[in-house]
Design an enzyme around this catalytic site. Structure first.
Site, PDB file in Angstrom:
ATOM      1  N   HIS A   1       0.847  -1.195   0.000  1.00 56.77           N
ATOM      2  CA  HIS A   1       0.000   0.000   0.000  1.00 56.77           C
ATOM      3  C   HIS A   1       0.884   1.247   0.000  1.00 56.77           C
ATOM      4  O   HIS A   1       1.939   1.247   0.626  1.00 56.77           O
ATOM      5  CB  HIS A   1      -0.922   0.022   1.228  1.00 56.77           C
ATOM      6  CG  HIS A   1      -2.069   0.949   1.064  1.00 56.77           C
ATOM      7  ND1 HIS A   1      -1.983   2.283   1.377  1.00 56.77           N
ATOM      8  CD2 HIS A   1      -3.310   0.739   0.564  1.00 56.77           C
ATOM      9  CE1 HIS A   1      -3.143   2.850   1.083  1.00 56.77           C
ATOM     10  NE2 HIS A   1      -3.964   1.938   0.585  1.00 56.77           N
TER      11      HIS A   1
ATOM     12  N   ASP B   1      -7.818  -5.549  -0.116  1.00 52.62           N
ATOM     13  CA  ASP B   1      -8.300  -6.429  -1.190  1.00 52.62           C
ATOM     14  C   ASP B   1      -7.877  -7.886  -1.025  1.00 52.62           C
ATOM     15  O   ASP B   1      -8.307  -8.743  -1.786  1.00 52.62           O
ATOM     16  CB  ASP B   1      -7.785  -5.917  -2.547  1.00 52.62           C
ATOM     17  CG  ASP B   1      -8.392  -4.577  -2.912  1.00 52.62           C
ATOM     18  OD1 ASP B   1      -9.602  -4.424  -2.722  1.00 52.62           O
ATOM     19  OD2 ASP B   1      -7.658  -3.690  -3.373  1.00 52.62           O
TER      20      ASP B   1
END
Ligand code: CMC
Length: 390
Positions: free
Chosen positions: A270, A327
């Site tokens: 991320h 996700d």
């Protein structure tokens, strides 16, 4: 050139001030309007979170009731738009159809697209939040060859969404409640994430003066990419491929570490979180519960757990601070609930709607909004003369 900063991917550029969402990437903190995501995810409802993000404060019970009424009042999808959605082939990607529907709302609701009229913006807000889940349910039903199911406005927002998706399935009460709890939590966890790629896109498009529908439609398209919202679909495809190749997780990790393969461990890493993604903790808990109760493809869940364990102990991932993101486990949950993988990112988009809308409205409320217009460092040829044809 007079430029002092070069910041590809905008990793170090603050392009706005915002009161909406706070993230501390090192500490793994995410708060909407000051409220910790863990509290909202387990105790709040998606509609309440929509109100919070858009209006800045939690609603009173009267305000919440009025907001729910507003959503019901604006929930009828124009028949022309329904026709447009139905014309999209079931084999096409539903994210493309969803973005058509979002822009289409401006074409069909011709009196609600003026970005300068606060009443119209209020109505457009309700139309997007109320109508896009109906479109999403229709896309799911069309793509699986099933008849669409009319909404039931006596139900709550999430329950009605599930009814339009699965209303003809013979679920017992316990299953219905589990699905509603799961959907509510997933929508809340996706509701905002400050200036991610799609929200930044909504702001960039909105900065030109484009209306809410056009800006949200652009956000949907930005979300569709595999490095962003499309990652939930990509994770499931990755797990399926590993299983097809004999389930050799170590071999897959070696392939990821071999840069020449250009293979990424999808659902990992991320831009902002460098310790853990607080959303993924909640989602892993939910995935465990759902898969225990409604186990479908447990093998893929086992592969995901193994991948996570290996990656979290491997210097390649540890040194680069790569952790599971939102996700990594969502696809497994959506699949257990019965969604085909091309619907996963659509569900992400429905959850992200209030965030996009809140950012668009915050930007629009600025006294002197400035059009987004980044600069570049030109690297092409110096001046040269056109050779002519003589
Ligand atoms: N697998 C393998 N290596 C990775 C991964 C990954 N998932 N993510 C980053 N790296 C490596 C990358 O190759 C680079 O290595 P090096 O320094 O040797 O060149 C280093 O880590 C830094 O990567 P980056 O691309 O500069 O990081 P970024 O902040 O630009 O990208 C990201 C963030 C999310 C796009 C990226 O981590 C990624 O591609 N992850 C996989 C896709 C994914 O799961 N996306 C969902 C993101 S969260 C929710 C959302 O936004 O929708």
């Amino acid at each position: 050139t007079g430029l002092t900063t070069f910041d590809p991917g905008f990793g170090n550029t603050a392009s706005c001030r915002s009161d909406i969402t706070y993230i501390d990437g090192d500490a793994g903190i995410l708060r909407y309007r000051g409220y910790p995501i863990e509290q909202l995810a387990t105790q709040s409802s998606f509609v309440e979170v929509c109100y919070l993000l858009i209006h800045g404060e939690l609603p009173t019970s009267d305000q919440l009731a009025a907001f729910n009424d507003e959503l019901r009042r604006h929930s009828a999808v124009p028949s022309g738009l329904r026709l447009l959605v139905d014309t999209c082939p079931g084999s096409g990607h539903p994210m493309a159809s969803l973005s058509i529907a979002a822009s289409g709302l401006a074409a069909f609701h011709t009196d609600n697209a003026d970005p300068e009229d606060p009443d119209q913006v209020e109505t457009a807000t309700a139309q997007l939040i109320a109508q896009l889940p109906k479109v999403a349910a229709r896309l799911y039903r069309n793509s699986t060859g099933k008849e669409s199911i009319s909404s039931d406005l006596s139900l709550g927002y999430v329950e009605n969404f599930l009814h339009m998706l699965f209303g003809d399935e013979d679920f017992d009460q316990e299953t219905k409640e589990l699905y509603a709890r799961a959907m509510n939590l997933l929508l809340i966890l996706h509701a905002d994430h400050e200036l991610n790629c799609s929200t930044a896109t909504v702001r960039v498009v909105g900065s030109s003066g484009a209306n809410l529908f056009a800006s949200v439609s652009a956000g949907i398209n930005a979300l569709s990419g595999p490095l962003h919202g499309g990652a939930n679909q990509a994770v499931l495809e990755m797990l399926t491929e590993i299983e097809r190749d004999g389930g050799d997780v170590d071999r897959f990790i070696a392939k990821v570490k071999d840069k020449s393969s250009e293979t990424r461990l999808m659902g990992f890493g991320h831009r902002v979180y460098k310790n853990f993604d607080p959303r993924s903790k909640e989602i892993k808990k939910l995935a465990t519960q759902i898969l225990e109760r409604h186990g479908r493809d447990d093998k893929l869940f086992e592969l995901a757990l193994k991948l996570e364990e290996i990656a979290l102990n491997d210097p390649y991932f540890v040194d680069r601070k790569l952790y599971p993101n939102v996700d990594f486990y969502t696809g497994l949950i959506y699949r257990a609930l019965g969604f085909p993988s091309n619907m996963f990112t659509v569900l992400f988009a429905i959850g992200r709607l209030p965030g996009w809308i809140a950012h668009w409205r915050e930007q629009h409320a600025e006294s002197n909004p400035r059009i987004a217009r980044p600069r570049q460092l030109y690297t092409g040829p110096a001046k040269r003369d056109y050779p002519g044809h003589g």
